[in-house]
Design a protein around this motif. Structure first.
Motif, PDB file in Angstrom:
ATOM      1  N   ILE A 319       3.606  29.327  -3.210  1.00  0.00           N
ATOM      2  CA  ILE A 319       4.313  28.322  -3.992  1.00  0.00           C
ATOM      3  C   ILE A 319       4.375  26.987  -3.254  1.00  0.00           C
ATOM      4  O   ILE A 319       4.282  25.913  -3.872  1.00  0.00           O
ATOM      5  N   LEU A 320       4.493  27.016  -1.932  1.00  0.00           N
ATOM      6  CA  LEU A 320       4.545  25.771  -1.172  1.00  0.00           C
ATOM      7  C   LEU A 320       3.189  25.062  -1.179  1.00  0.00           C
ATOM      8  O   LEU A 320       3.123  23.829  -1.200  1.00  0.00           O
ATOM      9  N   ASP A 321       2.128  25.856  -1.179  1.00  0.00           N
ATOM     10  CA  ASP A 321       0.791  25.271  -1.209  1.00  0.00           C
ATOM     11  C   ASP A 321       0.567  24.496  -2.509  1.00  0.00           C
ATOM     12  O   ASP A 321       0.054  23.371  -2.510  1.00  0.00           O
ATOM     13  N   VAL A 322       0.967  25.084  -3.639  1.00  0.00           N
ATOM     14  CA  VAL A 322       0.814  24.409  -4.924  1.00  0.00           C
ATOM     15  C   VAL A 322       1.731  23.195  -4.987  1.00  0.00           C
ATOM     16  O   VAL A 322       1.347  22.126  -5.509  1.00  0.00           O
ATOM     17  N   THR A 323       2.942  23.308  -4.453  1.00  0.00           N
ATOM     18  CA  THR A 323       3.877  22.179  -4.458  1.00  0.00           C
ATOM     19  C   THR A 323       3.318  20.994  -3.675  1.00  0.00           C
ATOM     20  O   THR A 323       3.402  19.836  -4.111  1.00  0.00           O
ATOM     21  N   GLN A 324       2.728  21.255  -2.519  1.00  0.00           N
ATOM     22  CA  GLN A 324       2.123  20.178  -1.729  1.00  0.00           C
ATOM     23  C   GLN A 324       0.936  19.561  -2.460  1.00  0.00           C
ATOM     24  O   GLN A 324       0.721  18.339  -2.413  1.00  0.00           O
ATOM     25  N   GLU A 325       0.162  20.386  -3.146  1.00  0.00           N
ATOM     26  CA  GLU A 325      -0.979  19.882  -3.910  1.00  0.00           C
ATOM     27  C   GLU A 325      -0.512  18.950  -5.026  1.00  0.00           C
ATOM     28  O   GLU A 325      -1.103  17.880  -5.245  1.00  0.00           O
ATOM     29  N   VAL A 326       0.552  19.322  -5.736  1.00  0.00           N
ATOM     30  CA  VAL A 326       1.086  18.482  -6.810  1.00  0.00           C
ATOM     31  C   VAL A 326       1.645  17.183  -6.248  1.00  0.00           C
ATOM     32  O   VAL A 326       1.450  16.092  -6.813  1.00  0.00           O
ATOM     33  N   SER A 327       2.354  17.280  -5.122  1.00  0.00           N
ATOM     34  CA  SER A 327       2.926  16.080  -4.505  1.00  0.00           C
ATOM     35  C   SER A 327       1.838  15.091  -4.114  1.00  0.00           C
ATOM     36  O   SER A 327       1.975  13.879  -4.317  1.00  0.00           O
ATOM     37  N   SER A 328       0.732  15.608  -3.560  1.00  0.00           N
ATOM     38  CA  SER A 328      -0.383  14.711  -3.179  1.00  0.00           C
ATOM     39  C   SER A 328      -1.009  14.088  -4.417  1.00  0.00           C
ATOM     40  O   SER A 328      -1.384  12.912  -4.428  1.00  0.00           O
ATOM     41  N   TYR A 329      -1.108  14.860  -5.491  1.00  0.00           N
ATOM     42  CA  TYR A 329      -1.709  14.378  -6.730  1.00  0.00           C
ATOM     43  C   TYR A 329      -0.894  13.232  -7.339  1.00  0.00           C
ATOM     44  O   TYR A 329      -1.455  12.283  -7.916  1.00  0.00           O
ATOM     45  N   LEU A 330       0.454  13.303  -7.204  1.00  0.00           N
ATOM     46  CA  LEU A 330       1.333  12.292  -7.804  1.00  0.00           C
ATOM     47  C   LEU A 330       1.784  11.237  -6.800  1.00  0.00           C
ATOM     48  O   LEU A 330       2.694  10.450  -7.104  1.00  0.00           O
ATOM     49  N   GLN A 331       1.159  11.216  -5.623  1.00  0.00           N
ATOM     50  CA  GLN A 331       1.612  10.290  -4.587  1.00  0.00           C
ATOM     51  C   GLN A 331       1.497   8.834  -5.041  1.00  0.00           C
ATOM     52  O   GLN A 331       2.416   8.024  -4.832  1.00  0.00           O
ATOM     53  N   ARG A 332       0.394   8.494  -5.698  1.00  0.00           N
ATOM     54  CA  ARG A 332       0.210   7.112  -6.150  1.00  0.00           C
ATOM     55  C   ARG A 332       1.235   6.745  -7.209  1.00  0.00           C
ATOM     56  O   ARG A 332       1.785   5.625  -7.190  1.00  0.00           O
ATOM     57  N   ALA A 334       4.232   8.012  -7.533  1.00  0.00           N
ATOM     58  CA  ALA A 334       5.527   7.872  -6.867  1.00  0.00           C
ATOM     59  C   ALA A 334       5.615   6.537  -6.130  1.00  0.00           C
ATOM     60  O   ALA A 334       6.662   5.862  -6.169  1.00  0.00           O
ATOM     61  N   GLN A 335       4.547   6.154  -5.473  1.00  0.00           N
ATOM     62  CA  GLN A 335       4.567   4.871  -4.766  1.00  0.00           C
ATOM     63  C   GLN A 335       4.726   3.706  -5.738  1.00  0.00           C
ATOM     64  O   GLN A 335       5.444   2.737  -5.461  1.00  0.00           O
ATOM     65  N   GLY A 336       4.054   3.797  -6.891  1.00  0.00           N
ATOM     66  CA  GLY A 336       4.193   2.743  -7.890  1.00  0.00           C
ATOM     67  C   GLY A 336       5.603   2.651  -8.431  1.00  0.00           C
ATOM     68  O   GLY A 336       6.082   1.568  -8.795  1.00  0.00           O
ATOM     69  N   ALA A 337       6.316   3.781  -8.490  1.00  0.00           N
ATOM     70  CA  ALA A 337       7.698   3.784  -8.983  1.00  0.00           C
ATOM     71  C   ALA A 337       8.699   3.500  -7.876  1.00  0.00           C
ATOM     72  O   ALA A 337       9.908   3.374  -8.140  1.00  0.00           O
ATOM     73  N   GLY A 338       8.229   3.420  -6.632  1.00  0.00           N
ATOM     74  CA  GLY A 338       9.135   3.115  -5.529  1.00  0.00           C
ATOM     75  C   GLY A 338       9.986   4.288  -5.113  1.00  0.00           C
ATOM     76  O   GLY A 338      11.093   4.093  -4.603  1.00  0.00           O
ATOM     77  N   VAL A 339       9.506   5.518  -5.306  1.00  0.00           N
ATOM     78  CA  VAL A 339      10.265   6.714  -4.907  1.00  0.00           C
ATOM     79  C   VAL A 339       9.358   7.566  -4.011  1.00  0.00           C
ATOM     80  O   VAL A 339       8.153   7.326  -3.908  1.00  0.00           O
ATOM     81  N   TRP A 340       9.962   8.505  -3.343  1.00  0.00           N
ATOM     82  CA  TRP A 340       9.179   9.412  -2.520  1.00  0.00           C
ATOM     83  C   TRP A 340       9.565  10.863  -2.837  1.00  0.00           C
ATOM     84  O   TRP A 340      10.656  11.143  -3.333  1.00  0.00           O
ATOM     85  N   VAL A 341       8.626  11.786  -2.579  1.00  0.00           N
ATOM     86  CA  VAL A 341       8.844  13.216  -2.817  1.00  0.00           C
ATOM     87  C   VAL A 341       9.064  13.900  -1.481  1.00  0.00           C
ATOM     88  O   VAL A 341       8.235  13.785  -0.569  1.00  0.00           O
ATOM     89  N   ASN A 342      10.193  14.581  -1.363  1.00  0.00           N
ATOM     90  CA  ASN A 342      10.574  15.251  -0.128  1.00  0.00           C
ATOM     91  C   ASN A 342      10.476  16.766  -0.341  1.00  0.00           C
ATOM     92  O   ASN A 342      11.246  17.358  -1.105  1.00  0.00           O
ATOM     93  N   LEU A 362       3.041  22.954 -14.587  1.00  0.00           N
ATOM     94  CA  LEU A 362       4.509  23.010 -14.672  1.00  0.00           C
ATOM     95  C   LEU A 362       5.141  22.109 -13.608  1.00  0.00           C
ATOM     96  O   LEU A 362       6.022  21.282 -13.917  1.00  0.00           O
ATOM     97  N   LEU A 363       4.710  22.265 -12.351  1.00  0.00           N
ATOM     98  CA  LEU A 363       5.297  21.453 -11.275  1.00  0.00           C
ATOM     99  C   LEU A 363       4.962  19.979 -11.458  1.00  0.00           C
ATOM    100  O   LEU A 363       5.791  19.097 -11.179  1.00  0.00           O
ATOM    101  N   LYS A 364       3.754  19.677 -11.907  1.00  0.00           N
ATOM    102  CA  LYS A 364       3.368  18.276 -12.124  1.00  0.00           C
ATOM    103  C   LYS A 364       4.260  17.624 -13.165  1.00  0.00           C
ATOM    104  O   LYS A 364       4.741  16.487 -12.982  1.00  0.00           O
ATOM    105  N   ASN A 365       4.522  18.320 -14.280  1.00  0.00           N
ATOM    106  CA  ASN A 365       5.361  17.742 -15.328  1.00  0.00           C
ATOM    107  C   ASN A 365       6.792  17.546 -14.854  1.00  0.00           C
ATOM    108  O   ASN A 365       7.450  16.554 -15.191  1.00  0.00           O
ATOM    109  N   LEU A 366       7.307  18.514 -14.076  1.00  0.00           N
ATOM    110  CA  LEU A 366       8.670  18.367 -13.566  1.00  0.00           C
ATOM    111  C   LEU A 366       8.761  17.166 -12.618  1.00  0.00           C
ATOM    112  O   LEU A 366       9.729  16.378 -12.688  1.00  0.00           O
ATOM    113  N   LEU A 367       7.785  17.020 -11.731  1.00  0.00           N
ATOM    114  CA  LEU A 367       7.823  15.885 -10.796  1.00  0.00           C
ATOM    115  C   LEU A 367       7.588  14.569 -11.519  1.00  0.00           C
ATOM    116  O   LEU A 367       8.207  13.545 -11.182  1.00  0.00           O
ATOM    117  N   GLU A 368       6.692  14.544 -12.513  1.00  0.00           N
ATOM    118  CA  GLU A 368       6.489  13.314 -13.289  1.00  0.00           C
ATOM    119  C   GLU A 368       7.773  12.899 -13.984  1.00  0.00           C
ATOM    120  O   GLU A 368       8.138  11.702 -14.009  1.00  0.00           O
TER     121      GLU A 368
END
Length: 463
Positions: A319-332, A334-342, A362-368
């Motif tokens: 689960i952590l591996d997929v979470t890190q993958e989603v976080s990297s995918y949405l990094q741009r 998040a940066q455009g919105a001025g927030v960070w994922v911890n 599922l994780l991508k939609n929740l983080l978006e």
């Protein structure tokens, strides 16, 4: 979908009738075996017969006023003419305590003396002697009367017993068994046939009612009245399945209506701009509308796909591996919105049984969703354990009305930065349900917290 037509061999009625016929045949065979056993133990039967007959004669013995035996009381089915007609085969006599004979049957004294019988056998029980080379089975029965003891003895030749059994008893019993078998086959067979027809009549009515159900009559239900108790759970399960089908069908209808409504507005705007020939002036607006419609169509297709469980391929997922993958995918984003994922660290590296692509969506939609609502300069915290995954933002949160509608299709909450299709969280809920998980949203004060929980180890046990 292929439908299998039931054959006559699968008929439950024929099986019940077949079981009935087998039962009848086995009953007849058992009766036949019983007769065979009687023939096998013929000697024991004759001995028992002599003792029983002696006891019966003892109850018929009549006495004079001074207490002496004077004869037998006549009854219809054991008249004295039998002893008169079969004087060489049947006989009885009555003796006193000293062994003196007081009373003879019509066979007289010669039946007993011609046999050379020397022992009186004045004790209760069976004894055997020969007369003219023929075995005689006899029995003694004591009788008490007015303080005195008398002995009545009954004798039957073995050849007479054989004659009665082979010439009279067995043929009569054979005809009786045949008549019984025919009666059993006809009467009970007819009763079984009528009973089966009446028992399965409610099933035929249920079958007709089920065949009449269509997409236009999904509200109809099978009536359990009059149904056998063994079939009632099946009827109840079928009605529950119809309930789920109706709910799903109504949901699809509402989904199509909402999708048509959502696509109708941008299409109308594009048409109006085309009719006004304002391509150059509104090129950016047209492209935005087209992009919005494209996103809606993609979300609709994705929603249709995640609703079908057969599209999933379940495997053990870190689960952590997929979470890190989603976080990297949405990094741009998040940066455009001025927030960070911890991402909260977890040394145990929990694994879930899931479809990797669906879990990523599922994780991508929740983080978006969290990125769209989180204020600038804030963080989004993601924590994953063996049984639960949490996504929290520090945004404006949601009131009770918003929480009750947050997973409804096409519903868009306030405070969003984009103009989404309103399907992202609905897709998350569909994916969670397909995996047997529970997805909830709750006020975090401040912010909103989404919690994805595994419902039980039997569905998604940690590896």
């Amino acid at each position: 979908m292929r439908f299998v037509t039931p054959t006559a061999l699968n008929s439950l009625s024929l099986r019940v009738l077949g079981a009935y016929l087998v039962g009848v045949v086995l009953s007849i065979l058992l009766i036949g075996l019983g007769l065979t056993a009687l023939l096998t133990f013929h000697t024991e039967v004759v001995e028992k017969r002599a003792s029983i007959q002696a006891s019966k004669l003892a109850t018929r013995l009549m006495f004079s006023t001074d207490g002496a035996p004077i004869g037998l009381r006549s009854i219809e089915h054991e008249a004295d003419w039998i002893y008169q007609s079969f004087k060489d085969e049947l006989a009885y006599r009555v003796l006193d305590a000293s062994g003196q004979v007081i009373l003879y049957s019509p066979a007289g004294e010669s039946f007993w003396t011609s046999s050379g019988l020397t022992t009186l056998h004045l004790t209760r029980g069976h004894f055997v002697f020969e007369r003219e080379g023929v075995a005689i089975h006899a029995a003694t029965e004591p009788v008490q009367h007015q303080g005195r003891t008398w002995y009545i003895q009954y004798a039957l030749s073995a050849r007479a017993a054989d004659l009665f059994q082979t010439e009279f008893a067995l043929p009569f019993m054979g005809r009786g068994i045949a008549l019984f078998s025919i009666t059993l086959m006809i009467v009970f067979g007819a009763c079984a046939y009528v009973t089966i027809r009446r028992t399965f009549e409610p099933l035929r009515e249920l079958s007709a009612s089920a065949s009449a159900i269509s997409p236009h009559s999904l509200h109809a239900r099978l009536r359990p009245e009059g149904v056998p108790a063994e079939v009632a759970p099946l009827v109840q399960s079928f009605n529950q399945a119809l309930e789920r089908l109706e709910h799903g069908y109504r949901g699809q209808q509402e989904f199509l209506a909402a999708a048509a409504h959502e696509l109708k507005t941008p299409l109308a705007l594009i048409r109006a701009q085309i009719e006004l020939n304002e391509f150059s002036a509104h090129r950016a607006s047209l492209l935005q509308d087209v992009e919005h419609m494209t996103r809606q169509v993609q979300q609709l297709l994705l929603l249709a796909e995640v609703r079908e469980v057969q599209n999933y391929h379940f495997e053990s997922i870190d689960i952590l591996d997929v979470t890190q993958e989603v976080s990297s995918y949405l990094q741009r984003m998040a940066q455009g919105a001025g927030v960070w994922v911890n991402l909260q660290p977890n040394a145990s590296r929990p694994s879930w049984l899931a479809d990797r692509g669906a879990l990523f969506t599922l994780l991508k939609n929740l983080l978006e969703n969290a990125i769209q609502h989180a204020p600038r300069g804030s963080g989004i915290y993601v924590d994953a354990t063996a049984t639960e995954l949490t996504v929290r933002d520090w945004g404006p949160g949601a009131d009770e009305d918003t929480l009750s509608r947050i997973f409804v299709r096409f519903w868009r909450g306030p405070h969003r930065r984009d103009k989404g299709a309103g399907l992202g969280l609905a897709i998350c809920q569909e994916i969670a349900q397909a995996h047997g998980w529970t997805l909830t949203a709750e006020q975090a004060d401040p912010g909103l917290r989404f919690v994805l929980s595994r419902n039980g180890p039997q569905q998604n046990a940690p590896v």
